[in-house]
Write a protein that holds these residues in place. Sequence first.
Motif, PDB file in Angstrom:
ATOM      1  N   LEU A   1      33.468   3.745 -19.219  1.00  0.00           N
ATOM      2  CA  LEU A   1      34.412   4.843 -19.336  1.00  0.00           C
ATOM      3  C   LEU A   1      35.712   4.375 -19.984  1.00  0.00           C
TER       4      LEU A   1
ATOM      5  N   GLU B   1      32.943  11.215 -13.626  1.00  0.00           N
ATOM      6  CA  GLU B   1      33.008   9.753 -13.713  1.00  0.00           C
ATOM      7  C   GLU B   1      31.820   9.113 -12.993  1.00  0.00           C
ATOM      8  N   THR B   2      31.549   9.582 -11.784  1.00  0.00           N
ATOM      9  CA  THR B   2      30.438   9.040 -11.000  1.00  0.00           C
ATOM     10  C   THR B   2      29.106   9.265 -11.706  1.00  0.00           C
TER      11      THR B   2
ATOM     12  N   TYR C   1      39.556   6.076 -21.438  1.00  0.00           N
ATOM     13  CA  TYR C   1      40.402   7.259 -21.313  1.00  0.00           C
ATOM     14  C   TYR C   1      41.394   7.318 -22.482  1.00  0.00           C
TER      15      TYR C   1
ATOM     16  N   ARG D   1      28.760   6.959 -14.864  1.00  0.00           N
ATOM     17  CA  ARG D   1      28.626   5.542 -14.500  1.00  0.00           C
ATOM     18  C   ARG D   1      27.204   5.222 -14.056  1.00  0.00           C
TER      19      ARG D   1
ATOM     20  N   ALA E   1      42.428  13.442 -19.315  1.00  0.00           N
ATOM     21  CA  ALA E   1      41.885  13.504 -17.953  1.00  0.00           C
ATOM     22  C   ALA E   1      42.839  14.194 -16.985  1.00  0.00           C
TER      23      ALA E   1
ATOM     24  N   GLN F   1      36.342  13.225 -10.858  1.00  0.00           N
ATOM     25  CA  GLN F   1      35.658  12.196 -10.069  1.00  0.00           C
ATOM     26  C   GLN F   1      34.145  12.352 -10.141  1.00  0.00           C
TER      27      GLN F   1
ATOM     28  N   ILE G   1      36.724   9.856 -22.085  1.00  0.00           N
ATOM     29  CA  ILE G   1      37.213  11.014 -21.331  1.00  0.00           C
ATOM     30  C   ILE G   1      38.602  11.337 -21.862  1.00  0.00           C
TER      31      ILE G   1
END
Length: 281
Positions: A167, A157-158, A169, A161, A145, A154, A142
């Motif tokens: 993940l 990300e969810t 960054y 996952r 961010a 968010q 990512i």
Amino acid sequence: MIVTIIGVGLIGGSLALSLKQQGLATRIIGVDQNPAHLQKALALGLIDEAAPDLAAAVQPADLVVAAVPVDGLLTLLPRVLDVLTERQIVIDAGSTKAALLTAVAGHPRRGRLVAVHPMAGTEYSGPEAAVPDLFAGRTLVICDAAGSDPDALQQVETLFRQLPMRLVYLDAAEHDVHTAYVSHISHITSFALALTVLEKEKEEQRIFDLASGGFASTVRLAKSSPAMWVPIFRQNRLNVLDVLDEHLHQLQRMRELLAQEDYAAFAQLIEQANHIRRIIK
């Protein structure tokens, strides 16, 4: 969740399969410049419907995925952001990030973009290349961010996952340097090796007869599409040139030692190379 995928090739198609497999998308809309790709994606069940144009594809979506060659992203993403609402999220899957994020830096809806790079793929392209579980256990980078709205970040990300992905960054500049080392140089090396063998071995059947697992795995990336890779090399040119210079230096060292028949020093270089085991298990 309704997902629109722009570019239903390897990455876009595989993401569609993964989202369906994990129950994360209730409807997937596809859009592609190539009508044959859209029809194939429908036939393969990668998408549920084909949109006639970009606006019709984006309007109903909760998530928009831009999975086209990186040069195309420079003009596509601003157009997508132009028609987004404040509730929608867009991600790209580009292998380079600095030029892209510069192109959208001043856009009023920049916050709805989460710039990601799934570190996964194969040497094949097009809808037929899509495979389930392409992303499982792989890394998702990512980028920048802090430039994305917290709710958009968010949700992305969810989502990833659950595929599941790890993940990481990075800022855009870091990303482009690191991918030059771990991805882009591998492709250039594979292209060069393929050209070397094709030049030296004019009898193609002999290549087929003698090619073993080692050669096949090393040259596998040479099957990759120039339509995808030339734009990547163009956008990340300076980083790739820097890595390529170091690679050529290492090749020259090995050539000199072999020419001098200094096999003890040659063995030391190979032992140093073996340390890559600390990075790649």
